[in-house]
Design a protein around this motif. Structure first.
Motif, PDB file in Angstrom:
ATOM      1  N   PRO A 120       0.821  -1.217   0.000  1.00  0.00           N
ATOM      2  CA  PRO A 120       0.000   0.000   0.000  1.00  0.00           C
ATOM      3  C   PRO A 120       0.857   1.270   0.000  1.00  0.00           C
ATOM      4  N   ASN A 121       0.329   2.289  -0.647  1.00  0.00           N
ATOM      5  CA  ASN A 121       0.933   3.628  -0.665  1.00  0.00           C
ATOM      6  C   ASN A 121       2.336   3.678  -1.276  1.00  0.00           C
ATOM      7  N   LYS A 122       2.655   2.717  -2.124  1.00  0.00           N
ATOM      8  CA  LYS A 122       3.941   2.739  -2.829  1.00  0.00           C
ATOM      9  C   LYS A 122       3.641   2.765  -4.324  1.00  0.00           C
ATOM     10  N   PRO A 123       4.545   3.362  -5.122  1.00  0.00           N
ATOM     11  CA  PRO A 123       4.270   3.395  -6.564  1.00  0.00           C
ATOM     12  C   PRO A 123       4.106   1.978  -7.120  1.00  0.00           C
ATOM     13  N   LEU A 124       3.016   1.746  -7.820  1.00  0.00           N
ATOM     14  CA  LEU A 124       2.667   0.425  -8.374  1.00  0.00           C
ATOM     15  C   LEU A 124       2.797  -0.693  -7.337  1.00  0.00           C
ATOM     16  N   GLY A 125       2.556  -0.368  -6.080  1.00  0.00           N
ATOM     17  CA  GLY A 125       2.626  -1.390  -5.030  1.00  0.00           C
ATOM     18  C   GLY A 125       3.996  -2.056  -4.934  1.00  0.00           C
ATOM     19  N   LEU A 126       5.024  -1.382  -5.461  1.00  0.00           N
ATOM     20  CA  LEU A 126       6.415  -1.881  -5.532  1.00  0.00           C
ATOM     21  C   LEU A 126       6.550  -3.101  -6.449  1.00  0.00           C
ATOM     22  N   ALA A 127       5.584  -3.286  -7.351  1.00  0.00           N
ATOM     23  CA  ALA A 127       5.709  -4.374  -8.339  1.00  0.00           C
ATOM     24  C   ALA A 127       6.125  -3.761  -9.675  1.00  0.00           C
ATOM     25  N   THR A 128       6.592  -4.594 -10.594  1.00  0.00           N
ATOM     26  CA  THR A 128       6.920  -4.078 -11.928  1.00  0.00           C
ATOM     27  C   THR A 128       5.685  -4.242 -12.818  1.00  0.00           C
ATOM     28  N   PRO A 129       5.580  -3.432 -13.899  1.00  0.00           N
ATOM     29  CA  PRO A 129       4.446  -3.600 -14.816  1.00  0.00           C
ATOM     30  C   PRO A 129       4.359  -5.035 -15.341  1.00  0.00           C
ATOM     31  N   GLU A 130       5.507  -5.664 -15.599  1.00  0.00           N
ATOM     32  CA  GLU A 130       5.503  -7.043 -16.120  1.00  0.00           C
ATOM     33  C   GLU A 130       4.895  -7.998 -15.088  1.00  0.00           C
ATOM     34  N   GLU A 131       5.288  -7.826 -13.819  1.00  0.00           N
ATOM     35  CA  GLU A 131       4.739  -8.710 -12.769  1.00  0.00           C
ATOM     36  C   GLU A 131       3.224  -8.550 -12.685  1.00  0.00           C
ATOM     37  N   ILE A 132       2.764  -7.311 -12.793  1.00  0.00           N
ATOM     38  CA  ILE A 132       1.324  -7.061 -12.677  1.00  0.00           C
ATOM     39  C   ILE A 132       0.571  -7.654 -13.876  1.00  0.00           C
ATOM     40  N   LYS A 133       1.149  -7.517 -15.058  1.00  0.00           N
ATOM     41  CA  LYS A 133       0.482  -8.054 -16.265  1.00  0.00           C
ATOM     42  C   LYS A 133       0.421  -9.577 -16.220  1.00  0.00           C
ATOM     43  N   ARG A 134       1.433 -10.188 -15.618  1.00  0.00           N
ATOM     44  CA  ARG A 134       1.516 -11.654 -15.571  1.00  0.00           C
ATOM     45  C   ARG A 134       0.677 -12.243 -14.416  1.00  0.00           C
ATOM     46  N   ALA A 135       0.334 -11.414 -13.414  1.00  0.00           N
ATOM     47  CA  ALA A 135      -0.252 -11.942 -12.169  1.00  0.00           C
ATOM     48  C   ALA A 135      -1.644 -12.538 -12.383  1.00  0.00           C
ATOM     49  N   ARG A 136      -1.874 -13.681 -11.728  1.00  0.00           N
ATOM     50  CA  ARG A 136      -3.244 -14.216 -11.646  1.00  0.00           C
ATOM     51  C   ARG A 136      -3.896 -13.795 -10.332  1.00  0.00           C
ATOM     52  N   ALA A 137      -3.064 -13.412  -9.375  1.00  0.00           N
ATOM     53  CA  ALA A 137      -3.589 -12.945  -8.086  1.00  0.00           C
ATOM     54  C   ALA A 137      -2.757 -11.759  -7.620  1.00  0.00           C
ATOM     55  N   ILE A 138      -3.431 -10.665  -7.283  1.00  0.00           N
ATOM     56  CA  ILE A 138      -2.729  -9.518  -6.696  1.00  0.00           C
ATOM     57  C   ILE A 138      -3.296  -9.335  -5.292  1.00  0.00           C
ATOM     58  N   LEU A 139      -2.401  -9.323  -4.310  1.00  0.00           N
ATOM     59  CA  LEU A 139      -2.796  -9.332  -2.899  1.00  0.00           C
ATOM     60  C   LEU A 139      -2.450  -8.006  -2.235  1.00  0.00           C
ATOM     61  N   TRP A 140      -3.425  -7.386  -1.612  1.00  0.00           N
ATOM     62  CA  TRP A 140      -3.169  -6.177  -0.803  1.00  0.00           C
ATOM     63  C   TRP A 140      -2.372  -6.601   0.421  1.00  0.00           C
ATOM     64  N   ASP A 141      -1.302  -5.875   0.745  1.00  0.00           N
ATOM     65  CA  ASP A 141      -0.408  -6.355   1.798  1.00  0.00           C
ATOM     66  C   ASP A 141      -0.832  -5.910   3.194  1.00  0.00           C
ATOM     67  N   GLY A 142      -1.993  -6.406   3.629  1.00  0.00           N
ATOM     68  CA  GLY A 142      -2.422  -6.203   5.021  1.00  0.00           C
ATOM     69  C   GLY A 142      -2.249  -7.506   5.784  1.00  0.00           C
ATOM     70  N   CYS A 143      -2.333  -7.420   7.106  1.00  0.00           N
ATOM     71  CA  CYS A 143      -2.226  -8.647   7.915  1.00  0.00           C
ATOM     72  C   CYS A 143      -2.800  -8.417   9.305  1.00  0.00           C
ATOM     73  N   CYS A 144      -3.057  -9.529   9.991  1.00  0.00           N
ATOM     74  CA  CYS A 144      -3.512  -9.468  11.386  1.00  0.00           C
ATOM     75  C   CYS A 144      -2.285  -9.475  12.290  1.00  0.00           C
ATOM     76  N   PRO A 145      -2.072  -8.420  13.085  1.00  0.00           N
ATOM     77  CA  PRO A 145      -0.883  -8.388  13.954  1.00  0.00           C
ATOM     78  C   PRO A 145      -0.833  -9.563  14.936  1.00  0.00           C
ATOM     79  N   VAL A 146      -2.007 -10.006  15.379  1.00  0.00           N
ATOM     80  CA  VAL A 146      -2.068 -11.087  16.383  1.00  0.00           C
ATOM     81  C   VAL A 146      -1.516 -12.405  15.811  1.00  0.00           C
ATOM     82  N   HIS A 147      -1.718 -12.617  14.520  1.00  0.00           N
ATOM     83  CA  HIS A 147      -1.314 -13.891  13.905  1.00  0.00           C
ATOM     84  C   HIS A 147       0.083 -13.833  13.267  1.00  0.00           C
ATOM     85  N   GLN A 148       0.809 -12.722  13.525  1.00  0.00           N
ATOM     86  CA  GLN A 148       2.178 -12.631  12.966  1.00  0.00           C
ATOM     87  C   GLN A 148       3.217 -13.043  14.000  1.00  0.00           C
ATOM     88  N   ARG A 149       2.774 -13.407  15.224  1.00  0.00           N
ATOM     89  CA  ARG A 149       3.751 -13.553  16.308  1.00  0.00           C
ATOM     90  C   ARG A 149       4.171 -14.996  16.551  1.00  0.00           C
TER      91      ARG A 149
END
Ligand code: 13P
Ligand code: SF4
Length: 365
Positions: A206-235
């Motif tokens: 989030p909030n980064k140019p092109l989500g820090l991906a390259t145009p090629e990666e985005i064109k090739r992607a079958r799934a694009i994931l927003w980079d959020g997470c649950c803090p409780v489940h990261q520990r």
């Protein structure tokens, strides 16, 4: 309205007696729903305790005119949309169901990691590179009604941890690509399980140019994931999991799919909170199980399964503070206000948001 500070002085027995009196007077006009992560004192008085999918289904099917929902804000918003569809309001003679929270400050940090404006901006950036109509936007239920409405507007769906594979599989049968928000961990594990190759999955920062991906990666992607997470489940800790396995040959490790992929990779299986409870309750007496989800639930599983050893796979307990805001005193205060005819902490969704959100939420029913 009653003064909440008056309740802080009351004993647990007095609070329980007052809650019981309200419920006796209300009968089936009122239903109390609770998520597994809220404290025992509240879980023990609920009519139904469940995971996000089970709770949404209970709310959608409930004929009650009021629901006290002991959980976090996105769950109440979901219940409000499901209980106050135009047909449901008509069946109640024009009255809305009253959806009441114990504490309006109990949100979910992951749900707040994407706003509808950010989702719209995400779409605008993708429109420059790809045909957006090839994507089904899917939001985890841990999101605001506005984010769900964004998905509903573009033929998208809502999933929970219990049905994510089904929802993504069905989406991929209709359109070749998915946009998954806001939990990149659940999104990645679900996509990998469904056979999408790692190089076809892009994590959008989030909030980064092109989500820090390259145009090629985005064109090739079958799934694009927003980079959020649950803090409780990261520990959860890979080294603790490995030590538990080393010290307890034959033990099992099960984890919630909100955990990072390297932790899921170490597991014997993953699933929603209902699934994890089921694994523990069906395990043979004498089994050793490490369970990677919110600490209050794991501690309850440990206490309620004394014939098994239930371990927590982290250095420290990892608690959801927002789920922990549910208390007996708040239950008594909210219910007595409601019975007085002065409902408090009521969650209401604007009609135009509810309509689009409902289109996406239908996938839960
Ligand atoms: P489930 O109970 O649906 O698995 O979700 C876990 C969770 O984090 C709810 O906020
Ligand atoms: Fe949100 Fe995580 Fe708490 Fe669930 S456990 S409500 S996902 S912060």
């Amino acid at each position: 309205m009653r003064n909440f500070s008056d309740y802080a002085e009351l004993s647990a027995d007095e609070l329980r007696a007052r809650i019981a009196a309200v419920r006796a007077a209300a009968g089936d006009r009122l239903v109390v729903l609770a998520h597994y992560y809220v404290p025992d004192e509240v879980v023990d008085l609920a009519d139904f305790v469940g995971d996000s999918l089970g709770l949404a289904k209970q709310a959608a099917a409930s004929p009650a005119e009021a629901v006290l929902f002991c959980g976090v804000k996105f769950m109440l918003e979901t219940a409000d949309v499901l209980m106050n569809r135009p047909d449901k309001i008509a069946a109640r003679g024009g009255r809305r169901a009253v959806v009441m929270a114990l504490d309006l400050s109990a949100g979910c940090p992951m749900a707040d990691m994407i706003t509808a404006e950010q989702a719209e901006d995400w779409k605008r950036q993708l429109d420059e590179l790809v045909d957006f109509s090839e994507f089904t936007p899917i939001t985890y239920v841990n999101s605001s009604s506005e984010t769900k409405a964004f998905c509903g507007r573009f033929g998208g769906k809502v999933c929970t941890s219990a049905n994510a594979e089904k929802v993504v599989r069905e989406a991929l049968a209709n359109r070749p690509k998915v946009l998954f928000m806001p939990d990149s961990r659940l999104g990645r594990t679900t996509c990998l399980t469904l056979g999408i190759a790692p190089e076809e999955i892009v994590t959008w920062r989030p909030n980064k140019p092109l989500g820090l991906a390259t145009p090629e990666e985005i064109k090739r992607a079958r799934a694009i994931l927003w980079d959020g997470c649950c803090p409780v489940h990261q520990r959860f800790s890979a080294s603790v999991v490995k030590k538990i396995k080393r010290d307890n040959p034959g033990s099992q490790f099960w984890v919630h799919p909100e955990a990072p992929r390297d932790i899921v990779d170490l597991s014997d299986g993953y699933g929603s909170t209902t699934k994890l409870i089921d694994v523990v309750s069906k395990a043979e007496p004498g089994s050793v199980l490490a369970i990677g989800t919110e600490w209050k639930l794991v501690d309850r599983l440990r206490r309620r399964n004394p014939d098994k050893t239930v371990l927590f796979p982290a250095e420290e307990p990892s608690k959801c503070v927002n789920m922990g805001k549910s208390t007996l005193a708040k239950v008594a205060w909210v219910l007595e206000n409601w019975l007085d005819g002065e409902p408090t902490n009521v969650v209401t969704t604007p009609a135009e948001v509810a309509e689009d959100a409902y289109r996406a939420l239908e996938s839960l029913l």
